[in-house]
Design an enzyme around this catalytic site. Structure first.
Site, mmCIF file in Angstrom:
data_model
loop_
_atom_site.group_PDB
_atom_site.id
_atom_site.type_symbol
_atom_site.label_atom_id
_atom_site.label_comp_id
_atom_site.label_asym_id
_atom_site.label_seq_id
_atom_site.Cartn_x
_atom_site.Cartn_y
_atom_site.Cartn_z
ATOM 1 N N PHE A 66 0.845 -1.190 0.000
ATOM 2 C CA PHE A 66 0.000 0.000 0.000
ATOM 3 C C PHE A 66 0.879 1.238 0.000
ATOM 4 O O PHE A 66 1.940 1.263 0.623
ATOM 5 C CB PHE A 66 -0.899 0.000 1.239
ATOM 6 N N ALA A 68 0.438 5.708 0.109
ATOM 7 C CA ALA A 68 -0.375 6.928 0.124
ATOM 8 C C ALA A 68 0.518 8.141 0.200
ATOM 9 O O ALA A 68 1.533 8.143 0.911
ATOM 10 C CB ALA A 68 -1.335 6.921 1.312
ATOM 11 N N HIS A 87 4.968 39.317 10.420
ATOM 12 C CA HIS A 87 3.567 39.512 10.000
ATOM 13 C C HIS A 87 3.164 40.989 10.107
ATOM 14 O O HIS A 87 2.419 41.489 9.268
ATOM 15 C CB HIS A 87 2.678 38.636 10.886
ATOM 16 N N HIS A 213 -1.020 43.127 17.622
ATOM 17 C CA HIS A 213 -0.053 42.534 16.690
ATOM 18 C C HIS A 213 1.176 43.433 16.546
ATOM 19 O O HIS A 213 2.310 42.953 16.522
ATOM 20 C CB HIS A 213 -0.677 42.360 15.299
HETATM 21 ZN ZN LIG Z 1 -2.062 34.977 12.046
#
Ligand SMILES: [Zn+2]
Length: 263
Positions: A66, A68, A87, A213
């Protein structure tokens, strides 16, 4: 299943409370803090793509065994993921540049489930941080702060989790998170390693200027978003290991986060 009595000698210089001590994993319960990735994984409404897994092979080979294999494609920011400082900071560290000491750190869990249940736009305040410290002791430099809002119980229902499920429109989101003054206290005042949360963002859903952020990124503090199982962690004493896919130049990435909780 019985844990193997595996003893690993760790000398993680720089990580608080970890200097050259022995880590006996049989003394810890392991808690998975990541959601699984699938077609149901939630992304920011303006994301132009989603997680996709395409099957390249799955079945018997001519040789009889097998085999995958799949191909995956995903935005960096969705599901349980890392926000690298890059970011929100032009010169912030990229995913591959974040020191491991910031991704493997002692954790504190600030529980605001009551406040968030009463107000889905709740933002953590400096007073709430100080109240936590009064009960559980000071938050030391190098700690990963995990904010528990209880929101992962809504995963992956977009309307309940994000506050709105209109494709392409991020203007009506509503969910709790850090407030900017609390983030300043943690990032600039306490020198924490990372800010984690069980909602989609370290800024609350209604934010339009992503101040948390920016405060975190300016000090090279990464974020862990869309965490789960924070209800299984003590307010202090757990150790979090949040390792992203090591994307060179990345602004974030899929994150397998776990916690070690003393038994
Ligand atoms: Zn994020």
């Amino acid at each position: 299943m019985r844990m193997p009595s595996l003893v690993v000698a760790m000398a993680a210089a720089g990580a608080v409370g970890l200097a050259a001590q022995t880590l006996d994993l049989s003394r810890y319960q392991m808690v998975d803090l990541s959601h699984a990735y699938s077609a149901k994984t939630l992304y920011w409404p303006t994301s132009t793509s989603k997680f996709a897994l395409t099957r390249d092979a799955s079945g018997p080979t001519p040789g009889g065994w097998f085999y995958a294999a799949n191909t995956l494609s995903t935005p960096e920011h969705g599901g349980t993921h890392l926000d690298a400082p890059r970011h929100f900071a032009e010169r912030g560290r990229t995913t591959d540049e974040i020191p491991l000491e910031q991704l493997m750190a002692p954790a504190v869990v600030i529980d605001v489930t009551k406040q968030a249940a009463a107000d889905r736009d709740y933002r953590l305040t400096p007073e709430a941080v100080l109240a936590f410290e009064k009960v559980h002791g000071p938050i030391a430099t190098g700690t990963a702060v995990l904010l528990r809002t209880g929101w992962s119980r809504y995963w992956p229902e977009a309307k309940a989790y994000l506050g709105d499920d209109t494709p392409g429109d991020a203007s009506k989101l509503s969910f709790p998170s850090y407030g900017v003054e609390a983030a300043r206290l943690l990032v600039e005042g306490r020198g924490v390693a990372a800010l984690g949360i069980d909602t989609a963002s370290i800024d609350f859903g209604r934010s339009t200027d992503f101040q948390v952020h920016r405060v975190a990124a300016a000090r090279n503090v990464p974020g862990f978003e869309n965490l789960t199982n924070l209800d299984r962690l003590p307010p202090r004493g757990a150790f979090v290991i949040a390792l992203p896919m090591k994307i060179e130049g990345g602004s974030g990435g899929p994150l397998r986060a776990i916690a070690l909780v003393p038994r």
